[in-house]
Design an enzyme around this catalytic site. Sequence first.
Site, short mmCIF file in Angstrom:
data_model
loop_
_atom_site.label_atom_id
_atom_site.label_comp_id
_atom_site.label_asym_id
_atom_site.label_seq_id
_atom_site.Cartn_x
_atom_site.Cartn_y
_atom_site.Cartn_z
N LYS A 25 -30.92 70.92 58.67
CA LYS A 25 -30.79 69.55 58.18
C LYS A 25 -29.39 68.98 58.44
O LYS A 25 -29.25 67.88 58.98
CB LYS A 25 -31.05 69.50 56.67
N ASN A 26 -28.36 69.73 58.06
CA ASN A 26 -27.02 69.15 58.13
C ASN A 26 -26.49 69.03 59.55
O ASN A 26 -25.53 68.29 59.79
CB ASN A 26 -26.06 69.90 57.20
N CYS A 72 -26.56 63.21 47.40
CA CYS A 72 -26.70 63.98 46.15
C CYS A 72 -25.51 63.74 45.23
O CYS A 72 -24.36 63.72 45.67
CB CYS A 72 -26.79 65.48 46.48
N ARG A 101 -17.27 62.68 45.85
CA ARG A 101 -17.56 62.58 47.29
C ARG A 101 -16.89 61.37 47.96
O ARG A 101 -17.55 60.50 48.54
CB ARG A 101 -19.08 62.58 47.54
N PRO A 102 -15.54 61.33 47.91
CA PRO A 102 -14.83 60.23 48.57
C PRO A 102 -14.91 60.35 50.09
O PRO A 102 -15.28 61.41 50.61
CB PRO A 102 -13.39 60.41 48.10
N ASP A 118 -23.89 75.05 48.97
CA ASP A 118 -25.31 74.64 48.97
C ASP A 118 -26.24 75.76 48.51
O ASP A 118 -27.42 75.50 48.23
CB ASP A 118 -25.73 74.18 50.38
N ARG A 124 -36.18 65.94 50.83
CA ARG A 124 -35.09 65.46 51.69
C ARG A 124 -34.62 66.55 52.65
O ARG A 124 -34.11 66.24 53.73
CB ARG A 124 -33.89 65.02 50.83
C1 EPZ Z 1 -21.61 68.28 53.62
O1 EPZ Z 1 -21.30 67.25 52.71
C2 EPZ Z 1 -23.08 68.57 53.43
N1 EPZ Z 1 -23.82 67.36 53.70
C3 EPZ Z 1 -23.34 69.07 52.02
O2 EPZ Z 1 -24.69 69.44 51.95
C4 EPZ Z 1 -22.47 70.29 51.74
O3 EPZ Z 1 -22.61 70.64 50.39
C5 EPZ Z 1 -21.00 69.98 52.04
O4 EPZ Z 1 -20.86 69.46 53.39
C6 EPZ Z 1 -20.09 71.20 51.91
O5 EPZ Z 1 -20.50 72.20 52.78
C7 EPZ Z 1 -24.11 67.05 54.96
O6 EPZ Z 1 -23.77 67.74 55.90
C8 EPZ Z 1 -24.92 65.81 55.16
P1 EPZ Z 1 -17.41 67.69 52.50
P2 EPZ Z 1 -19.94 66.45 52.85
O7 EPZ Z 1 -16.85 66.45 53.09
O8 EPZ Z 1 -19.61 66.31 54.29
C9 EPZ Z 1 -13.94 66.48 49.43
C10 EPZ Z 1 -26.77 69.67 50.94
O9 EPZ Z 1 -27.18 70.10 49.84
N2 EPZ Z 1 -13.68 65.33 50.31
O10 EPZ Z 1 -17.25 68.97 53.25
O11 EPZ Z 1 -20.05 65.25 52.02
C11 EPZ Z 1 -15.28 66.38 48.71
O12 EPZ Z 1 -15.18 65.59 47.55
C12 EPZ Z 1 -25.55 68.79 51.03
O13 EPZ Z 1 -27.35 69.91 52.02
C13 EPZ Z 1 -12.61 64.51 50.07
O14 EPZ Z 1 -11.84 64.70 49.12
O15 EPZ Z 1 -18.95 67.47 52.17
C14 EPZ Z 1 -15.60 67.83 48.43
O16 EPZ Z 1 -14.92 68.23 47.27
C15 EPZ Z 1 -25.03 68.36 49.73
N3 EPZ Z 1 -12.39 63.44 50.91
C16 EPZ Z 1 -14.99 68.55 49.64
O17 EPZ Z 1 -14.05 67.64 50.22
C17 EPZ Z 1 -13.19 63.20 51.98
O18 EPZ Z 1 -12.92 62.22 52.71
C18 EPZ Z 1 -15.99 68.98 50.70
O19 EPZ Z 1 -16.81 67.88 51.05
C19 EPZ Z 1 -14.28 64.04 52.22
C20 EPZ Z 1 -14.51 65.11 51.37
#
Ligand code: EPZ
Length: 425
Positions: free
Chosen positions: A23-24, A118, A123-124, A312, A404
């Site tokens: 998916k991702n 989700c 999630r900024p 995840d 999803r």
């Molecule tokens: C991806 O989300 C995945 N989603 C998530 O999968 C997964 O949990 C996550 O990566 C971590 O592996 C998709 O790929 C569509 P991140 P993403 O940016 O990209 C912080 C699932 O269940 N952060 O790696 O949104 C954030 O708040 C989903 O399949 C910032 O501070 O995750 C978090 O604490 C849910 N600023 C950390 O980084 C930013 O600009 C990691 O988030 C971006 C992120």
Amino acid sequence: MNQYYTIHGGRRLEGTVTISGAKNAAVAIIPAAILAGECCILENLPHIADVQSLKKILEKLGANVEFTRGDCLKIDPTTINTCDATFDEVSSMRASSYLLGAMLGAYGEVELALPGGCVIGARPIDQHIKGMRALGAKVYMDESRNVVRAQASKLKGAEIFFDVVSVGATINVMLAACKAEGQTILQNVAKEPHVVDVANFLNMMGASIKGAGTDVIRIIGRKRLHGCTYAVIPDQIETGTYMIAAAATRGDVVIKNVIPTHMEAISAKLMESGARVIEGDDGREYYLRVTMNDRPRSVNLKTMVYPGFPTDLQQPMMAYLCTASGTSVIQENIFENRFNHVKELRRMGAIVTVSKRIAKVRGVESLRGADISATDLRAGASLIIAALSASGVTTVRNIHYTDRGYEHLEHKFNALGASIERCPL
Ligand code: EPZ
């Protein structure tokens, strides 16, 4: 239509299951196809709601998108006629944020509804924006409309050190940088398998990306990318979900279409808890076999960026540890609000206490069926695993969340001997 699952628990899972495309990876590769000035054919795509949503989003932008075979999607981006992505479908999913990098790279502008997804933390997207600005884009946040607008007459390569390791920001900036003039160096990047898969796809389109899967990615921008045919990797998280479900039901399951090296953190924890995990190669493909005969032992785990234990799978793993002997300590380091499943597990008899990012799971002999609701995608997977291992009947509501991200979930589990029925409301 809102649907729910009725699950008759307590059945040992046995047999073989085949994992679908990731998916991702898929939800990043579909928007990435916008960067090709030609048709792309994507293979091994999972049949999940998020893929359908992205198909609709690309179509609304004017692209021609069609399933040519069950798991094959043909994307022709040459008919895209607008950079306005402020409609509802965009704000309802996280992965639509990849339109920022893809549209900026392809057309030099985009207006995007701020992405949802989700509810597991704030999630900024500050790191995405920081990256686009470093490449020379002007990015404005219109908070009153919940929209981000980005524009660049020319993207220029830059050195970017991310403040946090982010899957989304790494992929998004990589997309834009493929079309930037000169070299971009991304540091402190995410190394997840789907980041590497997106880079492989872009390279097949003619991009020059080196280092994906390490801490530093180097990109030489190209004026043009071309179409290609690309098969998405198997889903690491779906694989882990079936591995954990096998152990939770004291089962014996062979999992096919997997990449065992992606699963090492999960295999290690399952083995620590007493499960047997065997990696095999049947001459055509790799497989994993998970066998569990006894009550699991408690284990402690901390979610980490890849190659650590993935956030995840924290929720599914907790469902498993609810019936372990002893107390397990689970630390969620990636998202600040990923314990929404706990109160539902408690309804099934689980003993879990949460303090900030730490959950303590005191194992009980067994869980019992209850009426419970998913609050997000992996919470849903967690509750389904709990229900499969529990005594009695469980109703799992809000299964649009699992739709999803899990292809044919009830069919796959039922083929392993589970009893899951999808019921209309
Ligand atoms: C991806 O989300 C995945 N989603 C998530 O999968 C997964 O949990 C996550 O990566 C971590 O592996 C998709 O790929 C569509 P991140 P993403 O940016 O990209 C912080 C699932 O269940 N952060 O790696 O949104 C954030 O708040 C989903 O399949 C910032 O501070 O995750 C978090 O604490 C849910 N600023 C950390 O980084 C930013 O600009 C990691 O988030 C971006 C992120």
